[in-house]
Design a protein around this motif. Structure first.
Motif, mmCIF file in Angstrom:
data_model
loop_
_atom_site.group_PDB
_atom_site.id
_atom_site.type_symbol
_atom_site.label_atom_id
_atom_site.label_comp_id
_atom_site.label_asym_id
_atom_site.label_seq_id
_atom_site.Cartn_x
_atom_site.Cartn_y
_atom_site.Cartn_z
ATOM 1 N N PRO A 82 9.829 10.620 -0.696
ATOM 2 C CA PRO A 82 9.838 12.091 -0.714
ATOM 3 C C PRO A 82 8.498 12.647 -1.190
ATOM 4 C CG PRO A 82 11.800 11.196 -1.787
ATOM 5 C CD PRO A 82 10.865 10.052 -1.586
ATOM 6 N N TRP A 83 7.927 13.518 -0.399
ATOM 7 C CA TRP A 83 6.622 14.068 -0.734
ATOM 8 C C TRP A 83 6.663 14.864 -2.032
ATOM 9 C CZ3 TRP A 83 1.761 13.435 -0.348
ATOM 10 C CH2 TRP A 83 0.871 14.469 -0.606
ATOM 11 N N GLU A 84 7.794 15.519 -2.299
ATOM 12 C CA GLU A 84 7.864 16.353 -3.502
ATOM 13 C C GLU A 84 7.714 15.517 -4.780
ATOM 14 O OE1 GLU A 84 12.117 15.663 -2.002
ATOM 15 O OE2 GLU A 84 10.143 16.216 -1.181
ATOM 16 N N LEU A 85 8.013 14.228 -4.706
ATOM 17 C CA LEU A 85 7.868 13.380 -5.887
ATOM 18 C C LEU A 85 6.435 12.903 -6.088
ATOM 19 C CD1 LEU A 85 11.075 11.152 -5.612
ATOM 20 C CD2 LEU A 85 10.735 13.230 -6.947
ATOM 21 N N LEU A 86 5.612 13.087 -5.050
ATOM 22 C CA LEU A 86 4.235 12.588 -5.121
ATOM 23 C C LEU A 86 3.205 13.666 -4.782
ATOM 24 C CD1 LEU A 86 4.885 9.245 -3.212
ATOM 25 C CD2 LEU A 86 4.470 9.448 -5.658
ATOM 26 N N LYS A 87 3.650 14.904 -4.633
ATOM 27 C CA LYS A 87 2.752 15.940 -4.119
ATOM 28 C C LYS A 87 1.593 16.259 -5.060
ATOM 29 C CE LYS A 87 5.832 19.651 -5.732
ATOM 30 N NZ LYS A 87 6.668 20.789 -5.299
ATOM 31 N N LEU A 123 -0.199 14.047 -6.458
ATOM 32 C CA LEU A 123 -1.075 12.876 -6.453
ATOM 33 C C LEU A 123 -2.339 13.168 -5.652
ATOM 34 C CD1 LEU A 123 -0.900 9.954 -7.554
ATOM 35 C CD2 LEU A 123 -0.117 9.274 -5.284
ATOM 36 N N GLU A 124 -3.499 12.868 -6.223
ATOM 37 C CA GLU A 124 -4.759 13.061 -5.509
ATOM 38 C C GLU A 124 -4.872 12.049 -4.381
ATOM 39 O OE1 GLU A 124 -7.823 12.667 -8.381
ATOM 40 O OE2 GLU A 124 -7.155 14.361 -9.578
ATOM 41 N N ARG A 125 -5.521 12.454 -3.295
ATOM 42 C CA ARG A 125 -5.610 11.600 -2.113
ATOM 43 C C ARG A 125 -6.313 10.280 -2.394
ATOM 44 N NH1 ARG A 125 -4.284 13.276 2.854
ATOM 45 N NH2 ARG A 125 -5.715 11.794 3.798
ATOM 46 N N ASN A 126 -7.263 10.270 -3.341
ATOM 47 C CA ASN A 126 -7.982 9.022 -3.610
ATOM 48 C C ASN A 126 -7.124 7.981 -4.314
ATOM 49 O OD1 ASN A 126 -7.830 10.085 -6.170
ATOM 50 N ND2 ASN A 126 -10.040 10.240 -6.500
ATOM 51 N N ARG A 127 -5.909 8.371 -4.718
ATOM 52 C CA ARG A 127 -5.015 7.420 -5.365
ATOM 53 C C ARG A 127 -4.199 6.626 -4.350
ATOM 54 N NH1 ARG A 127 -3.832 9.157 -10.512
ATOM 55 N NH2 ARG A 127 -2.806 7.144 -10.839
ATOM 56 N N PHE A 128 -4.165 7.112 -3.111
ATOM 57 C CA PHE A 128 -3.467 6.381 -2.067
ATOM 58 C C PHE A 128 -4.303 5.186 -1.631
ATOM 59 C CE2 PHE A 128 -1.451 10.475 -1.941
ATOM 60 C CZ PHE A 128 -0.134 10.208 -1.591
ATOM 61 N N GLY A 129 -3.641 4.149 -1.161
ATOM 62 C CA GLY A 129 -4.350 2.956 -0.710
ATOM 63 C C GLY A 129 -3.605 1.704 -1.133
ATOM 64 N N LYS A 130 -4.312 0.577 -1.171
ATOM 65 C CA LYS A 130 -3.690 -0.685 -1.564
ATOM 66 C C LYS A 130 -3.327 -0.647 -3.042
ATOM 67 C CE LYS A 130 -6.618 -3.693 0.517
ATOM 68 N NZ LYS A 130 -7.072 -5.023 0.993
ATOM 69 N N LEU A 131 -2.219 -1.284 -3.362
ATOM 70 C CA LEU A 131 -1.692 -1.233 -4.725
ATOM 71 C C LEU A 131 -1.899 -2.561 -5.438
ATOM 72 C CD1 LEU A 131 1.696 0.516 -3.922
ATOM 73 C CD2 LEU A 131 -0.322 1.596 -4.945
ATOM 74 N N LEU A 152 8.543 2.913 -10.652
ATOM 75 C CA LEU A 152 7.613 1.783 -10.773
ATOM 76 C C LEU A 152 6.252 2.153 -10.204
ATOM 77 C CD1 LEU A 152 10.041 -1.081 -9.695
ATOM 78 C CD2 LEU A 152 9.079 -0.746 -11.982
ATOM 79 N N LEU A 153 6.270 2.850 -9.086
ATOM 80 C CA LEU A 153 5.022 3.254 -8.441
ATOM 81 C C LEU A 153 4.204 4.166 -9.348
ATOM 82 C CD1 LEU A 153 3.330 3.221 -5.858
ATOM 83 C CD2 LEU A 153 4.718 5.117 -5.012
ATOM 84 N N THR A 154 4.850 5.049 -10.063
ATOM 85 C CA THR A 154 4.153 5.958 -10.977
ATOM 86 C C THR A 154 3.339 5.189 -11.997
ATOM 87 O OG1 THR A 154 5.895 7.624 -10.709
ATOM 88 C CG2 THR A 154 4.451 7.840 -12.622
ATOM 89 N N SER A 155 3.920 4.119 -12.545
ATOM 90 C CA SER A 155 3.185 3.298 -13.518
ATOM 91 C C SER A 155 2.076 2.499 -12.857
ATOM 92 C CB SER A 155 4.156 2.344 -14.233
ATOM 93 O OG SER A 155 5.070 3.058 -15.023
ATOM 94 N N VAL A 156 2.361 1.950 -11.664
ATOM 95 C CA VAL A 156 1.355 1.140 -10.964
ATOM 96 C C VAL A 156 0.128 1.972 -10.625
ATOM 97 C CG1 VAL A 156 0.881 -0.123 -8.828
ATOM 98 C CG2 VAL A 156 3.007 -0.527 -10.063
ATOM 99 N N LEU A 157 0.329 3.238 -10.248
ATOM 100 C CA LEU A 157 -0.810 4.096 -9.917
ATOM 101 C C LEU A 157 -1.679 4.375 -11.137
ATOM 102 C CD1 LEU A 157 0.951 6.577 -7.484
ATOM 103 C CD2 LEU A 157 -0.765 4.867 -6.900
ATOM 104 N N GLU A 158 -1.094 4.296 -12.328
ATOM 105 C CA GLU A 158 -1.888 4.483 -13.541
ATOM 106 C C GLU A 158 -2.820 3.301 -13.773
ATOM 107 O OE1 GLU A 158 -2.124 7.123 -15.543
ATOM 108 O OE2 GLU A 158 -0.893 8.121 -14.029
ATOM 109 N N ALA A 174 0.830 -1.209 0.000
ATOM 110 C CA ALA A 174 0.000 0.000 0.000
ATOM 111 C C ALA A 174 0.859 1.251 0.000
ATOM 112 C CB ALA A 174 -0.916 0.009 1.230
ATOM 113 N N LEU A 175 0.304 2.310 -0.601
ATOM 114 C CA LEU A 175 0.896 3.642 -0.553
ATOM 115 C C LEU A 175 0.022 4.476 0.376
ATOM 116 C CD1 LEU A 175 2.937 5.757 -1.589
ATOM 117 C CD2 LEU A 175 1.296 6.287 -3.415
ATOM 118 N N LEU A 176 0.627 4.994 1.458
ATOM 119 C CA LEU A 176 -0.145 5.678 2.488
ATOM 120 C C LEU A 176 0.303 7.119 2.651
ATOM 121 C CD1 LEU A 176 -0.150 2.817 5.171
ATOM 122 C CD2 LEU A 176 -1.848 3.254 3.384
ATOM 123 N N ASP A 177 -0.668 8.005 2.804
ATOM 124 C CA ASP A 177 -0.415 9.419 3.029
ATOM 125 C C ASP A 177 -0.725 9.711 4.497
ATOM 126 O OD1 ASP A 177 -0.277 12.140 3.151
ATOM 127 O OD2 ASP A 177 -1.960 12.534 1.807
#
Length: 299
Positions: free
Chosen positions: A121-126, A128-136, A177-183, A97-100
């Protein structure tokens, strides 16, 4: 352990993850709180194990710039409920999971748990909308690579290869890798799973008693119907495949001299059979022998 140890645990958590406070509702002498931090290059990896009742953090604007906000988490043992604002997640063994943690957080473990947490680092994900966080999900090549890399970090398999030149390379690989997985979560063209990909994930989860078609489909980011169709196309079923592979692994251990000192109950538990009687009954039904008889014949 004593109440002072609980305080020391809280201090370590504060330093590593922010102002989280731990509550333990039983005798403090029974509290378990373990944290080990390692570095792979400059990437921090925290191994956390505890039987805490609740681990929570209120939203404090003053810590947003001083504490990590985003964490990539692998649940290794046990399960927990995580409340992130109005969002509720159920993390089970094997979940990624990706957690905020920038807002209020409440984690309620269900007994002893163990997980690995990697601050990002938050600056690499800032953006990102909050609804995208969660189980991957782990469908697709990047999903598989991300899961494999995190499990390698969790197991310490990369420690022997670490060198100063690694720098933040591992961290950048995780984020890429995470950037692609979130897509995968939002794309209409999210990769569909192939049977061998699903089977590979099952092999990694065989030891978890919580492995089920529903949890598997959720992890892969596909519907339960899609999952069942993959196996039906080959004349099999996902439940039969899981059971067959668990029994095969258990049978191998029963005949392995290295496992001779281990009890039949332990071997069954290692491969996802939470109940020893059910393990024995199922094993005999499939092989014609009880586990103890099979072990004697194997020797």
């Amino acid at each position: 352990m004593s109440g002072q140890t609980l305080s020391a645990w809280n201090e370590r958590v504060h330093a590593a993850c922010g102002r989280f406070d731990t509550r333990y509702d039983h005798c403090h002498s029974l509290f378990i709180g373990e944290m080990q931090q390692t570095l792979v290059g400059t990437t921090a990896v925290a191994h956390i194990r505890s039987n805490a009742s609740v681990i929570a953090k209120a939203a404090r604007s003053s810590e947003r710039t001083s504490s990590p906000r985003c964490f990539l988490v692998l649940q290794q043992q046990g399960s927990m409920t995580i409340e992130l604002g109005d969002k509720v997640l159920e993390l089970r063994a094997g979940d990624l999971a990706l957690l905020d943690f920038s807002g209020a957080v409440k984690m309620t473990p269900k007994g002893l748990f163990g997980h690995v947490s990697i601050p990002l680092p938050w600056e690499l994900l800032k953006g990102l909308e909050r609804n995208r966080f969660g189980k991957l999900p782990t469908a697709g090549a990047c999903g598989q690579l991300l899961g494999t890399l995190v499990r390698q970090l969790a197991a310490g398999e990369l420690a022997q290869w670490t060198c100063p030149q690694d720098g933040d390379g591992v961290l950048r690989a995780l984020v890429a890798l995470l950037t692609s997985v979130l897509e995968y979560q939002t794309s209409a063209d999210a990769p569909s799973c192939q049977l061998h990909e699903v089977q590979a994930v099952i092999q990694q989860r065989l030891g978890s008693p919580r492995l089920s078609p529903a949890s598997l489909a959720q992890e892969l980011g596909i519907s339960s119907r899609q999952l069942h169709r993959l196996f039906e196309a080959s004349g099999d079923s996902v439940c039969r495949y899981i059971l067959r592979e668990r029994l095969l692994k258990a049978a191998q251990d029963l005949c392995d001299p290295v496992c001779a000192h281990r009890s039949i109950t332990e071997i069954g538990s290692d491969w996802g059979f939470a109940d020893s009687a059910h393990f024995s009954k199922t094993f005999k039904k499939q092989t014609g022998l009880t586990p103890s008889s099979y072990r004697s014949h194997g020797r």
